[in-house]
Design an enzyme around this catalytic site. Structure first.
Site, PDB file in Angstrom:
ATOM      1  N   CYS A 251      -6.392 -24.913 -55.454  1.00  0.00           N
ATOM      2  CA  CYS A 251      -5.300 -24.138 -54.865  1.00  0.00           C
ATOM      3  C   CYS A 251      -4.797 -23.156 -55.914  1.00  0.00           C
ATOM      4  O   CYS A 251      -4.321 -23.579 -56.971  1.00  0.00           O
ATOM      5  CB  CYS A 251      -4.161 -25.050 -54.401  1.00  0.00           C
ATOM      6  SG  CYS A 251      -2.759 -24.111 -53.743  1.00  0.00           S
ATOM      7  N   ASN A 260     -11.337 -29.906 -53.717  1.00  0.00           N
ATOM      8  CA  ASN A 260     -11.251 -30.651 -52.475  1.00  0.00           C
ATOM      9  C   ASN A 260     -12.194 -31.847 -52.505  1.00  0.00           C
ATOM     10  O   ASN A 260     -13.127 -31.925 -53.310  1.00  0.00           O
ATOM     11  CB  ASN A 260     -11.666 -29.750 -51.311  1.00  0.00           C
ATOM     12  CG  ASN A 260     -10.701 -28.626 -51.067  1.00  0.00           C
ATOM     13  OD1 ASN A 260      -9.565 -28.857 -50.704  1.00  0.00           O
ATOM     14  ND2 ASN A 260     -11.161 -27.393 -51.256  1.00  0.00           N
TER      15      ASN A 260
END
Length: 312
Positions: A251, A260
């Site tokens: 992010c 992720n």
């Protein structure tokens, strides 16, 4: 293990099938320092679909100033004609929606926050102001016959505010669904959730009247909890899980966030539980190895490394 696949031992308490919402081409590549050529992105998406992923989030219509890695959205989408998968795109506002509609997008996503600090950092708006911005976007998309997904970041913890109260996440979740989102993806943006926390949040959402079949989960592996958290969500009835091929992504507005959940690691676990996904793990691994070559570094996915004998 036979032919690179785990032995399957089904658990009757778990779903029999899970839909993987693949985010590597969008959430993954937007965080890469390297600008990946448009043709390589298109080939990446085609290979992901060929591996059996039926939902591949393709790109984002965020202003190129903020996400330069995805500045080629207009050039990319026409290259994806005929790809046998759902190809949602992220839109931040009405202008982004108009760009997506002009290119024939059939599914969109909006990206909100459960916390004020992240809403300010990511959207330069308060939570309420961001929801007000999303309302006409969702309404217009629904009127045009598009499916709409809502992402909710910082559902479990925020780097500026710390732990996020369950009731706050429930309240903002309810408001996004009330706007007209078909599905809501609950994001552990900085990877601080644990299985008990996941269970508590999903229980609170159920008690607030949110149907579990409208929920997805989106975990980061900062503390190595992504698979454990996914399993907790499955036990609560969730059947849609976000993951990123090769573990790409993080992010850009939350510097502590690592990648992720890797799609290969997820598929390995689900295969071992006898849960159908439709994904060919061998083809998916080969795709992530191929993309790692374009990025100039090995995949962080443990399963990719194990099956392909990549060095860390």
């Amino acid at each position: 293990m036979i032919d690179g696949l785990p032995m399957a031992f089904p658990d009757p308490a778990l779903p029999t099938r899970v839909r993987i919402h693949e985010v590597g081409a969008r959430d993954g590549l937007q965080n890469e320092k390297t600008i990946v050529p448009t043709e390589v992105k298109a080939e990446f998406i085609r290979r992901l679909a060929a591996a059996g992923l039926d939902t591949v989030e393709a790109t984002s219509f965020v202003h190129p100033k903020w996400v330069p890695q995805l500045a080629d959205a207009e050039e990319l989408l026409p290259l994806l004609d005929g790809v046998p998968a759902r190809l949602p795109v992220l839109v931040p506002n009405r202008r982004g929606l108009d760009r997506a509609l002009a290119l024939g997008a059939r599914e969109i996503a909006v990206f909100g926050s459960a916390t004020e600090s992240f809403a300010r950092a990511n959207l330069n708006r308060s939570v309420d102001e961001s929801l007000e911005m999303f309302a006409p976007v969702v309404a217009t998309a629904r009127e045009a016959g598009l499916r709409v997904r809502g992402y909710l970041s910082m559902c479990f913890g925020d780097p500026w505010e710390g732990a996020v109260p369950l009731e706050r996440t429930v309240r903002v979740s309810r408001r996004l669904l009330d706007l007209g989102c078909d599905e809501l993806s609950l994001g552990d943006t900085i990877g601080v959730a644990t299985p008990g926390h996941v269970t508590a949040l999903l229980t609170a959402l159920h008690e607030a009247g949110v149907p579990v079949d409208r929920l997805a989960v989106h975990f980061h592996d900062t503390y190595g909890q992504a698979l454990a958290n996914t399993l907790a969500a499955l036990r609560c009835g969730v059947t849609t899980v976000d993951a990123s091929a090769g573990g790409l992504g993080g992010c850009p507005y939350a510097k502590s966030a690592t990648g992720n959940l890797a799609t290969e690691d997820l598929v390995w676990m689900l295969d071992g539980l006898g849960i159908a996904t439709g994904v060919d793990l061998g083809r998916l691994t080969a795709t992530s190895v191929w993309m790692a070559g374009h990025l100039g570094r090995p995949s962080p996915s443990r399963t990719v490394r194990a099956l392909s004998h990549q060095e860390p």
